[in-house]
Design an enzyme around this catalytic site. Sequence first.
Site, PDB file in Angstrom:
ATOM      1  N   HIS A  76     -49.330 -29.462  68.029  1.00  0.00           N
ATOM      2  CA  HIS A  76     -50.103 -28.334  67.487  1.00  0.00           C
ATOM      3  C   HIS A  76     -50.875 -28.740  66.237  1.00  0.00           C
ATOM      4  CE1 HIS A  76     -47.662 -26.145  70.223  1.00  0.00           C
ATOM      5  NE2 HIS A  76     -46.558 -26.338  69.549  1.00  0.00           N
ATOM      6  N   HIS A  90     -48.169 -23.866  73.976  1.00  0.00           N
ATOM      7  CA  HIS A  90     -47.380 -24.955  74.549  1.00  0.00           C
ATOM      8  C   HIS A  90     -47.844 -25.302  75.944  1.00  0.00           C
ATOM      9  CE1 HIS A  90     -44.795 -23.349  71.387  1.00  0.00           C
ATOM     10  NE2 HIS A  90     -44.412 -24.586  71.244  1.00  0.00           N
TER      11      HIS A  90
END
Lengths: 212, 212, 333, 333
Positions: D57, D219
């Site tokens: 991320h 995700h």
Amino acid sequence: MNLDVTWAKAWITTGAAVMNEHRVELINLDREIGDGDHGENMDRGFQAVLLKLDDLPAEANPGDVFKLVATTLISTVGGAAGPLYGTAFLKAAVAVTGSAELDGAALVALLTAARDGIVLRGKAESGDKTMVDAWTPAVDAADAARAGGADGPAILAAAAAAAEAGAEATEPWVARKGRASYLGERAIGHRDPGAQSSALLLRAAADTAAGD
Amino acid sequence: MNLDVTWAKAWITTGAAVMNEHRVELINLDREIGDGDHGENMDRGFQAVLLKLDDLPAEANPGDVFKLVATTLISTVGGAAGPLYGTAFLKAAVAVTGSAELDGAALVALLTAARDGIVLRGKAESGDKTMVDAWTPAVDAADAARAGGADGPAILAAAAAAAEAGAEATEPWVARKGRASYLGERAIGHRDPGAQSSALLLRAAADTAAGD
Amino acid sequence: MKKLVNDPKNVVAEAVAGFGVAHTDIVRISTDPIFIVRRDAPLAGKVGLVSGGGSGHEPLHGGFVGFGMLDAAVPGAVFTSPTPDPILAATKAVDGGAGVLHIVKNYTGDVLNFETAADLAAAEGIEVRSVIVNDDVAVKDSLYTAGRRGVAGTVLVEKIAGAAAERGDALESVAGIAERVISGVRSMGVALTPCVVPHAGEGSFTLADDEIEIGIGIHGEPGRARIKLEPADAIVDRLLGPILEDIPFAAGDKVLLFVNGMGGTPQIELYIVFRRAAEVLAEKGIEVTRTLVGNFTTSLEMQGTSITLLKLDDELTALWDAPVQTAALRWGR
Amino acid sequence: MKKLVNDPKNVVAEAVAGFGVAHTDIVRISTDPIFIVRRDAPLAGKVGLVSGGGSGHEPLHGGFVGFGMLDAAVPGAVFTSPTPDPILAATKAVDGGAGVLHIVKNYTGDVLNFETAADLAAAEGIEVRSVIVNDDVAVKDSLYTAGRRGVAGTVLVEKIAGAAAERGDALESVAGIAERVISGVRSMGVALTPCVVPHAGEGSFTLADDEIEIGIGIHGEPGRARIKLEPADAIVDRLLGPILEDIPFAAGDKVLLFVNGMGGTPQIELYIVFRRAAEVLAEKGIEVTRTLVGNFTTSLEMQGTSITLLKLDDELTALWDAPVQTAALRWGR
Ligand SMILES: Nc1ncnc2c1ncn2[C@@H]1O[C@H](COP(=O)(O)OP(=O)(O)O)[C@@H](O)[C@H]1O
Ligand SMILES: Nc1ncnc2c1ncn2[C@@H]1O[C@H](COP(=O)(O)OP(=O)(O)O)[C@@H](O)[C@H]1O
Ligand SMILES: [Mg+2]
Ligand SMILES: [Mg+2]
Ligand SMILES: [Mg+2]
Ligand SMILES: [Mg+2]
């Protein structure tokens, strides 16, 4: 075989081999309704356990093996599965502390403690489409087998079969815990990866117990 | 037809239609050895020209048309092609300033001025695999046709055919100017997009001149 | 083609409009012709810096307009140099009487269009100097090419020349600083995937699943060589080799190491690249005294990276460290 | 799978090492266990802020370690929450005696692992408070889900709570500020393409050439609905609708509008999205007083975007404006 420390180590060694072998299968199940890391997580954790198993002192009990598995999984798996499997083995270890050999009652206590540990940490109920849906049928089947007079290996065989059926049963469900819960109806038709890895692990327990 | 302002406008109008029609072809040629925008650039520029053509005063000459084309292409095309085509039309306009109708000599002067303008701005030589390799054969063919006594439409037809052959001839070459030069040997086998658009434009000139 | 766009023809206009609304504290927008100008331009007595080029390389150049860097940026259509009109308009908008520097990447289109704009500006009495950035060692600078391309090194030229202008240098001096950066900066890039130009709708080239393009530019053009995918460290070595040989860079040099993302590469990969590049430089005794990592000179969604090295001296270092306040690069205020 | 990596198993370790070398002025790196810590930690008397989660991320969270924001970041394997050990180690490394705040994104794995680490830290005498970020309106917060996910809003929590800690607030106060941000921040995202987890080697899901996923997390998990590609403006409207309804946001509100890239989307597209979002908010009388645009909470190379709105009051605005000096967010110093 006798359900002693040799079996406990054999279970975990076989379990590690099984996780490695099913790594991609578990990744793919998790890609479908999660984030695609479950196989990698389990493989990483069990490989780490393997490296430590030999360090156990000669006089170790099954409980010591499970304690080692617990702490190693907690510190190497991460994600949801790490704390959940870790707690399961930690509670299982406590349940059989000190016993050199596990009889049927001890096995049922072990499985029950493991399942309760998972529920304690994850707060999932049966039918939420999680690993609990493999463990609870396994506990129930083990208990029934023991009540029916089965010996250790047979109890584990009953538990493994029930876990496999439980994992399969998650397929048509909507999930209410874990990442799959974000998908709503779209989780339908997919098996829960954690339930599947749980079934694989219990099958390894049964297979090693059946050997000699 | 007479090579007057009506023809000049017809050429540019047809040229705009041809650029639009061949937009994707030119984009693809440029994708192969450049950055994939040549068709878009030419189409954007000629569409902008189209919108302005009608604003020309009734007493305009061919040179006024080419001047308008030049300034519009310069301010709307961008990239390498904008300044190059812009300069070509600017020089062409100067070469025929004031003439209401173009004879063979004027046509050759126009084409020569256009080509010289491109060379002045871009410093490419023949064989560098650029639009010059369409324009220079066109100039030479026009000159030869005029020397052979051809009329205006026939001169343009000769120029167009030579430009087409020139564009095709660029295919086996390595480029020494423009983006294709970055590719070295890998430019071999691909036609230069600017040479191709030049050939298309000169074919439009010939086709409109041949009409009545 | 899957993109977050409305009409492909309006991509640049809409993006610039959005940029203007997002960064009202730093810039103003001109919509016709399109350019981005520092909010407080023109600054009396300060040299104005104008850069520009085709869009699709964001944050280059609009993201670098602001205090201590550019005074204006002129975005053309995607991968297409802007025409002279907006360059001229931007030049006028930033002229504070001390002249204007054009920072031009070395592409035929950019050079020609900026040249015309500079002539027109001069005709209107504005003193214009131009510098041509050509840092890409993948292209040989020879009679047989259009010369080396300007790529990510442009960011360093804009930052350092911008700091010189901000401290009050005259036009000659700012141009001289820019030339010093240009003479000391070298880059080379690699693409793992092509990019898709909105109006083209198709990949700029095609690569097999195990192929990469070494020596790509920033316009989705093919590179010098197509090779099989290699580990990141091996790719870094391929890029660094030609860069180090070119000037050359030698033991004892102090450098700024800049790992640039082409737009679609995860940051985590850029840092893996950075790690190896820093390691190689350390082995060679070249001291990395300043760093930059991120997507600063992109090719739309292309996956890939470029490595840029700049030789630093005390003055260039101080100018690099000077405060900057732009949408994409900011420190010191 | 084409990635700039060496051994997929070493992706996080190598990236963190590169990050450490690139940003020595801001951070230090611990390699075993892996975490990133502010260079000058621990700061006596200052509340320490620790966040973390799966890698992939970036720049979240490591890019936000530094003055005015996080004291430490703990990266797990790609998309896998870190284990308690590095969280505990990072917690100890930043404890300056004023206690530590854990900023946790609401995922089962993150919550459980941070919980364990907090228990262990408490056992060692460190006061730990935890806040759970759950800004993603794509997921219904109900008995039938694991609750709303924490996504890009996390950046705003980290910045604002970080500023509160930097000005000297006590642990309770910093946690209270974080909770206020959490209660006022909402996000929703869309994916145009999946991402590829290095160890998986295959796309996290499959989308046809004309399909997009609405309501994705970060995700690479599938979203709530798969629809046909639409113009950017229509997609923005789909994302903003559920966000605006959720708190709800109303005319007269002052907000921070944050358009986040998922990693592989060209910046030009993010600004097209920003333009439309700002337009819709203006129509509704919601005043955009602060903005943020860029790749701040990514899903590797995923193409897509998320929109985040945060209700601002004077105090949150001042904390947002306070100086920050991290690798990925910097102003005021
Ligand atoms: N609350 C929970 N209770 C029990 N099991 C859970 C819970 N949440 C997730 N799980 C199990 O964890 C599995 C996912 O593990 P893994 O993929 O390794 O972690 P993550 O979801 O963090 O990526 C799920 O398939 C499910 O069986
Ligand atoms: N120096 C030059 N001299 C003549 N023609 C050139 C030169 N450089 C480029 N060209 C022509 O321009 C064409 C490319 O135009 P275009 O794609 O519109 O611009 P860009 O290369 O800036 O993207 C080439 O195919 C070539 O014919
Ligand atoms: Mg998972
Ligand atoms: Mg082109
Ligand atoms: Mg171009
Ligand atoms: Mg995970």
